[in-house]
Design a protein around this motif. Structure first.
Motif, PDB file in Angstrom:
ATOM      1  N   ALA A   1       0.849  -1.190   0.000  1.00 49.00           N
ATOM      2  CA  ALA A   1       0.000   0.000   0.000  1.00 49.00           C
ATOM      3  C   ALA A   1       0.882   1.236   0.000  1.00 49.00           C
ATOM      4  O   ALA A   1       1.874   1.309   0.733  1.00 49.00           O
ATOM      5  CB  ALA A   1      -0.915  -0.005   1.220  1.00 49.00           C
ATOM      6  N   TYR A   2       0.519   2.216  -0.820  1.00 46.15           N
ATOM      7  CA  TYR A   2       1.286   3.447  -0.981  1.00 46.15           C
ATOM      8  C   TYR A   2       0.333   4.633  -0.835  1.00 46.15           C
ATOM      9  O   TYR A   2      -0.861   4.522  -1.093  1.00 46.15           O
ATOM     10  CB  TYR A   2       1.955   3.490  -2.358  1.00 46.15           C
ATOM     11  CG  TYR A   2       2.777   2.263  -2.675  1.00 46.15           C
ATOM     12  CD1 TYR A   2       4.144   2.235  -2.442  1.00 46.15           C
ATOM     13  CD2 TYR A   2       2.173   1.119  -3.206  1.00 46.15           C
ATOM     14  CE1 TYR A   2       4.902   1.097  -2.729  1.00 46.15           C
ATOM     15  CE2 TYR A   2       2.914  -0.016  -3.490  1.00 46.15           C
ATOM     16  CZ  TYR A   2       4.280  -0.025  -3.248  1.00 46.15           C
ATOM     17  OH  TYR A   2       5.020  -1.148  -3.532  1.00 46.15           O
ATOM     18  N   ARG A   3       0.890   5.770  -0.451  1.00 49.93           N
ATOM     19  CA  ARG A   3       0.028   6.941  -0.291  1.00 49.93           C
ATOM     20  C   ARG A   3       0.729   8.199  -0.780  1.00 49.93           C
ATOM     21  O   ARG A   3       1.952   8.299  -0.827  1.00 49.93           O
ATOM     22  CB  ARG A   3      -0.399   7.101   1.158  1.00 49.93           C
ATOM     23  CG  ARG A   3       0.755   7.339   2.139  1.00 49.93           C
ATOM     24  CD  ARG A   3       0.829   8.786   2.553  1.00 49.93           C
ATOM     25  NE  ARG A   3       1.943   9.003   3.468  1.00 49.93           N
ATOM     26  CZ  ARG A   3       2.704  10.082   3.447  1.00 49.93           C
ATOM     27  NH1 ARG A   3       2.501  11.016   2.562  1.00 49.93           N
ATOM     28  NH2 ARG A   3       3.689  10.224   4.305  1.00 49.93           N
ATOM     29  N   THR A   4      -0.113   9.178  -1.139  1.00 50.51           N
ATOM     30  CA  THR A   4       0.370  10.497  -1.521  1.00 50.51           C
ATOM     31  C   THR A   4      -0.657  11.520  -1.069  1.00 50.51           C
ATOM     32  O   THR A   4      -1.776  11.168  -0.681  1.00 50.51           O
ATOM     33  CB  THR A   4       0.611  10.576  -3.044  1.00 50.51           C
ATOM     34  OG1 THR A   4       1.300  11.790  -3.350  1.00 50.51           O
ATOM     35  CG2 THR A   4      -0.702  10.543  -3.815  1.00 50.51           C
ATOM     36  N   ASP A   5      -0.288  12.783  -1.084  1.00 46.04           N
ATOM     37  CA  ASP A   5      -1.190  13.832  -0.607  1.00 46.04           C
ATOM     38  C   ASP A   5      -2.239  14.168  -1.654  1.00 46.04           C
ATOM     39  O   ASP A   5      -1.931  14.335  -2.837  1.00 46.04           O
ATOM     40  CB  ASP A   5      -0.407  15.100  -0.262  1.00 46.04           C
ATOM     41  CG  ASP A   5       0.491  14.905   0.949  1.00 46.04           C
ATOM     42  OD1 ASP A   5       0.088  14.149   1.849  1.00 46.04           O
ATOM     43  OD2 ASP A   5       1.577  15.503   0.989  1.00 46.04           O
ATOM     44  N   GLY A   6      -3.488  14.281  -1.197  1.00 43.64           N
ATOM     45  CA  GLY A   6      -4.581  14.686  -2.066  1.00 43.64           C
ATOM     46  C   GLY A   6      -5.112  16.047  -1.670  1.00 43.64           C
ATOM     47  O   GLY A   6      -4.574  16.715  -0.782  1.00 43.64           O
ATOM     48  N   ALA A   7      -6.178  16.457  -2.318  1.00 40.95           N
ATOM     49  CA  ALA A   7      -6.782  17.759  -2.035  1.00 40.95           C
ATOM     50  C   ALA A   7      -7.640  17.697  -0.779  1.00 40.95           C
ATOM     51  O   ALA A   7      -8.040  16.625  -0.331  1.00 40.95           O
ATOM     52  CB  ALA A   7      -7.629  18.196  -3.231  1.00 40.95           C
ATOM     53  N   TYR A   8      -7.901  18.876  -0.197  1.00 42.55           N
ATOM     54  CA  TYR A   8      -8.809  19.030   0.940  1.00 42.55           C
ATOM     55  C   TYR A   8      -8.397  18.177   2.143  1.00 42.55           C
ATOM     56  O   TYR A   8      -9.236  17.628   2.859  1.00 42.55           O
ATOM     57  CB  TYR A   8     -10.248  18.698   0.527  1.00 42.55           C
ATOM     58  CG  TYR A   8     -10.709  19.456  -0.692  1.00 42.55           C
ATOM     59  CD1 TYR A   8     -10.916  20.834  -0.639  1.00 42.55           C
ATOM     60  CD2 TYR A   8     -10.904  18.801  -1.904  1.00 42.55           C
ATOM     61  CE1 TYR A   8     -11.319  21.536  -1.765  1.00 42.55           C
ATOM     62  CE2 TYR A   8     -11.305  19.502  -3.036  1.00 42.55           C
ATOM     63  CZ  TYR A   8     -11.513  20.873  -2.957  1.00 42.55           C
ATOM     64  OH  TYR A   8     -11.906  21.568  -4.073  1.00 42.55           O
ATOM     65  N   GLY A   9      -7.086  18.048   2.351  1.00 35.87           N
ATOM     66  CA  GLY A   9      -6.605  17.337   3.528  1.00 35.87           C
ATOM     67  C   GLY A   9      -6.770  15.833   3.479  1.00 35.87           C
ATOM     68  O   GLY A   9      -6.648  15.165   4.505  1.00 35.87           O
ATOM     69  N   LYS A  10      -7.041  15.281   2.310  1.00 37.18           N
ATOM     70  CA  LYS A  10      -7.201  13.835   2.199  1.00 37.18           C
ATOM     71  C   LYS A  10      -5.924  13.196   1.668  1.00 37.18           C
ATOM     72  O   LYS A  10      -5.085  13.852   1.069  1.00 37.18           O
ATOM     73  CB  LYS A  10      -8.375  13.491   1.280  1.00 37.18           C
ATOM     74  CG  LYS A  10      -9.727  13.880   1.853  1.00 37.18           C
ATOM     75  CD  LYS A  10     -10.864  13.333   1.017  1.00 37.18           C
ATOM     76  CE  LYS A  10     -12.205  13.638   1.668  1.00 37.18           C
ATOM     77  NZ  LYS A  10     -13.337  13.058   0.912  1.00 37.18           N
ATOM     78  N   GLN A  11      -5.793  11.903   1.930  1.00 36.68           N
ATOM     79  CA  GLN A  11      -4.699  11.112   1.386  1.00 36.68           C
ATOM     80  C   GLN A  11      -5.228  10.284   0.217  1.00 36.68           C
ATOM     81  O   GLN A  11      -6.398   9.891   0.192  1.00 36.68           O
ATOM     82  CB  GLN A  11      -4.143  10.168   2.454  1.00 36.68           C
ATOM     83  CG  GLN A  11      -3.489  10.874   3.631  1.00 36.68           C
ATOM     84  CD  GLN A  11      -2.097  11.363   3.292  1.00 36.68           C
ATOM     85  OE1 GLN A  11      -1.191  10.584   3.033  1.00 36.68           O
ATOM     86  NE2 GLN A  11      -1.923  12.670   3.296  1.00 36.68           N
ATOM     87  N   ILE A  12      -4.353  10.034  -0.754  1.00 34.11           N
ATOM     88  CA  ILE A  12      -4.688   9.133  -1.853  1.00 34.11           C
ATOM     89  C   ILE A  12      -3.873   7.862  -1.645  1.00 34.11           C
ATOM     90  O   ILE A  12      -2.659   7.924  -1.429  1.00 34.11           O
ATOM     91  CB  ILE A  12      -4.358   9.753  -3.219  1.00 34.11           C
ATOM     92  CG1 ILE A  12      -5.009  11.128  -3.360  1.00 34.11           C
ATOM     93  CG2 ILE A  12      -4.829   8.829  -4.344  1.00 34.11           C
ATOM     94  CD1 ILE A  12      -4.581  11.882  -4.608  1.00 34.11           C
ATOM     95  N   VAL A  13      -4.540   6.732  -1.682  1.00 34.16           N
ATOM     96  CA  VAL A  13      -3.878   5.454  -1.413  1.00 34.16           C
ATOM     97  C   VAL A  13      -3.943   4.569  -2.650  1.00 34.16           C
ATOM     98  O   VAL A  13      -4.983   4.458  -3.303  1.00 34.16           O
ATOM     99  CB  VAL A  13      -4.534   4.732  -0.219  1.00 34.16           C
ATOM    100  CG1 VAL A  13      -3.942   3.335  -0.038  1.00 34.16           C
ATOM    101  CG2 VAL A  13      -4.353   5.549   1.054  1.00 34.16           C
TER     102      VAL A  13
END
Length: 264
Positions: free
Chosen positions: A28-40
């Protein structure tokens, strides 16, 4: 701890994880998304999913399924339904991923993805738990509304009678639609000390405020202007306030009283 809670903890701790591997992109990997959410990005065998995760709630949304392929040391993701094709390679740290074309097409994702954990999540199970939690919250809200409907006879704004000069100014609003809200103010300065929604029950025509190991029970007077505690060791009651005047500090102070005796 259930999967959702573990997932939320992993999001916060992602920067401390380590991992390795050549062409094994599972995990599982993650990056920063909009509106304070994470993208996984969750890669498990020939299946991958990309979805949004709320930082504070760990709630999953916006899920997209991908078919997985591997070629020349790269991870290839293909979502024919969404017409999205993404290509990743292992990052320089040998843990995360670099997306080679995430700034192209309609999805527009960041290029750098950090490793959350080397083992993929069971996303289907996490979604099941999330739905169970949502249904439980709906049921709890329905029960709260049903209980709140019993508040009709207590409806209105109330001011607690003060007995000592250091007592706070207490105001309570009771509504069949919104439940019970309680405020506490410093009597002299009117500085707000507390604002809370109180747990309540209605039992045998009495308004009950439960706490950890006890409860306070209030009975309404025949004329509907006074709520008196029926199980308190000392005098404790609330007076019904004029809904137009309740925001007037002089009025609420006069209703609460101005005793001069100090608490022993």
């Amino acid at each position: 701890m259930n999967k959702i809670l573990k997932f939320g903890a992993a999001i916060l701790a992602a920067g401390t994880l380590s991992g390795c591997g050549d062409e094994d992109f599972s995990g599982a990997y993650r990056t920063d998304g909009a509106y304070g959410k994470q993208i996984v990005l969750n890669v498990s065998g020939d299946d991958a999913k990309i979805f949004l995760v709320g930082r504070s709630t760990a709630e999953i949304s916006g899920l997209i399924d991908f078919e997985v392929d591997y070629k020349n040391g790269k991870l290839l993701l293909d979502s024919t339904k969404e017409d999205i094709r993404l290509t990743f390679k292992r990052g320089a740290d040998e843990r995360g991923l670099d997306c080679l074309n995430c700034n192209e097409g309609k999805l527009r994702l960041p290029a750098k993805w950090a490793l959350l954990q080397p083992e993929p999540y069971d996303v289907d199970l996490m979604l099941e738990e999330q739905e169970e939690k949502r249904q439980a919250a709906i049921k709890e809200e329905e029960q709260r509304r049903a209980e709140a409907a019993k508040l009709a006879k207590f409806d209105g704004d109330w001011v607690a009678k003060r007995h000592f000069k250091d007592d706070s100014l207490l105001i309570m609003t009771i509504s069949p639609k919104k439940g019970v809200r309680h405020w506490a103010f410093d009597y002299s300065s009117a500085t707000k000390q507390i604002e809370i929604d109180r747990k309540f029950q209605v039992d045998n025509d009495e308004l009950v405020f439960p706490s950890n190991d006890s409860e306070m029970r209030y009975s309404l007077s025949a004329d509907g202007t006074r709520l008196t505690c029926t199980n308190c060791k000392s005098e404790n009651y609330w007076l019904k306030a004029d809904p137009v005047k309740v925001n007037n500090l002089d009025y609420t102070r006069s209703l609460a009283g101005s005793p001069q005796k100090a608490r022993e």
